[in-house]
Scaffold this active site. Structure first.
Site, PDB file in Angstrom:
ATOM      1  N   SER A 104      -0.920  19.646 -13.519  1.00 21.13           N
ATOM      2  CA  SER A 104      -0.659  21.098 -11.949  1.00 21.13           C
ATOM      3  C   SER A 104      -0.091  21.754 -13.483  1.00 21.13           C
ATOM      4  CB  SER A 104       0.555  20.562 -11.845  1.00 21.13           C
ATOM      5  OG  SER A 104       0.670  19.302 -10.928  1.00 21.13           O
TER       6      SER A 104
HETATM    7  N1  SAH Z   1       2.086  15.521 -11.201  1.00 27.86           N
HETATM    8  C1  SAH Z   1       1.212  15.249 -12.681  1.00 27.86           C
HETATM    9  C2  SAH Z   1      -0.489  15.722 -11.708  1.00 27.86           C
HETATM   10  C3  SAH Z   1      -0.810  15.231 -10.532  1.00 27.86           C
HETATM   11  S1  SAH Z   1      -2.600  15.171 -10.234  1.00 27.86           S
HETATM   12  C4  SAH Z   1       1.571  16.339 -13.251  1.00 27.86           C
HETATM   13  O1  SAH Z   1       2.505  16.610 -13.917  1.00 27.86           O
HETATM   14  O2  SAH Z   1       0.819  17.487 -14.171  1.00 27.86           O
HETATM   15  C5  SAH Z   1      -2.064  13.983  -8.229  1.00 27.86           C
HETATM   16  C6  SAH Z   1      -1.772  12.824  -9.599  1.00 27.86           C
HETATM   17  O3  SAH Z   1      -1.423  12.258  -8.087  1.00 27.86           O
HETATM   18  C7  SAH Z   1      -3.334  12.025  -9.942  1.00 27.86           C
HETATM   19  O4  SAH Z   1      -2.986  11.253 -11.495  1.00 27.86           O
HETATM   20  C8  SAH Z   1      -3.817  10.906  -9.218  1.00 27.86           C
HETATM   21  O5  SAH Z   1      -4.398   9.448  -9.836  1.00 27.86           O
HETATM   22  C9  SAH Z   1      -2.245  10.338  -7.882  1.00 27.86           C
HETATM   23  N2  SAH Z   1      -2.729   9.739  -6.674  1.00 27.86           N
HETATM   24  C10 SAH Z   1      -3.005   9.801  -5.848  1.00 27.86           C
HETATM   25  N3  SAH Z   1      -2.832   9.539  -4.996  1.00 27.86           N
HETATM   26  C11 SAH Z   1      -1.548   8.328  -5.335  1.00 27.86           C
HETATM   27  C12 SAH Z   1      -0.875   7.134  -4.871  1.00 27.86           C
HETATM   28  N4  SAH Z   1      -1.563   7.056  -3.482  1.00 27.86           N
HETATM   29  N5  SAH Z   1       0.032   6.598  -5.245  1.00 27.86           N
HETATM   30  C13 SAH Z   1       0.531   7.391  -6.343  1.00 27.86           C
HETATM   31  N6  SAH Z   1      -0.160   8.922  -7.396  1.00 27.86           N
HETATM   32  C14 SAH Z   1      -1.413   8.486  -6.271  1.00 27.86           C
END
Ligand code: SAH
Length: 212
Positions: free
Chosen positions: A61
């Site tokens: 992010s």
């Molecule tokens: N928190 C992260 C950004 C994550 S991007 C940071 O610190 O930069 C979003 C993430 O959510 C991705 O890795 C994706 O694989 C995950 N994701 C998507 N659907 C999900 C679900 N149902 N359960 C858990 N993770 C999920």
């Protein structure tokens, strides 16, 4: 990076009720080495205020969004936090700087493994990385004082509001369109009643259906 976060914050003064990010949040952000969470060939970009690819079609992010969402959570040192969407683990590290413990769930096992290794390397002993479908929350670790979701569902998953402690708060991007959502704050009062507030428009990857 801290400067650009601050510039953004001025434009969201209405939501925060002040024109800057909480200094405790800024201090936490400055303690977490963002470059350690991005792939080696992206490292020179790690301190710009934008999201970056981390593989598996996922991103780390934008620093402002990490700081803004952390600020909205209003974390206290005793809080037990759930994060849905670990990705590389960067947001989890920022949360771990401010809360008692962080449980974070990732649906892609390879990302969870990499995040777990990186967080351990950096000494974040108060973070547990789980593999699974975060739409279901983490029943056996509930309730949580704070829940943060970093991928976007079309509506707030019921399991997450259920696993929120009384007096708890959930910060979650919600929207029908991919890459176009509203960041919501959902609060649960001491009687268990829920209240919702809309904040800013955001662009997250979708919260997908997991098979875990
Ligand atoms: N928190 C992260 C950004 C994550 S991007 C940071 O610190 O930069 C979003 C993430 O959510 C991705 O890795 C994706 O694989 C995950 N994701 C998507 N659907 C999900 C679900 N149902 N359960 C858990 N993770 C999920």
């Amino acid at each position: 990076m801290l400067e650009t976060i601050d510039r953004h914050a001025a434009s969201t003064a209405e939501v925060l009720g002040r024109d800057h990010i909480d200094p405790r949040v800024m201090a936490a952000v400055s303690r977490v080495p963002r470059e350690q969470f991005v792939p080696e060939d992206e490292r020179h970009l790690a301190h710009g205020d934008h999201p970056l690819p981390i593989g598996h079609g996922q991103t780390i992010s934008q620093p402002f969004i990490v700081a803004f969402m952390t600020d909205l959570l209003d974390l206290q040192p005793a809080h037990r936090v759930l994060e849905v969407g670990t990705g590389c683990g960067y947001q989890a590290a920022v949360l771990a700087e401010l809360a008692d413990s962080v449980d974070t769930i990732e649906v892609v096992p390879e990302l969870a493994a990499a995040a777990r290794a990186q967080l351990a390397r950096l000494g974040y002993a108060n973070v547990r990385v789980h593999v699974g479908d975060g739409r279901l929350g983490l029943e056996d670790r509930a309730p949580f004082d704070r829940i943060i979701v970093t991928a976007a569902p079309e509506r707030v998953p019921e399991a997450l509001t259920r696993q929120l402690a009384p007096g708890g708060r959930l910060v979650i991007p919600v929207g029908a369109g991919p890459w176009q959502q509203t960041l919501l704050i959902v609060e649960k009062d001491e009687e268990g009643r829920l209240a919702e507030r809309r904040t800013i428009g955001v662009a997250f990857v979708p919260l997908v259906a997991g098979d875990a």
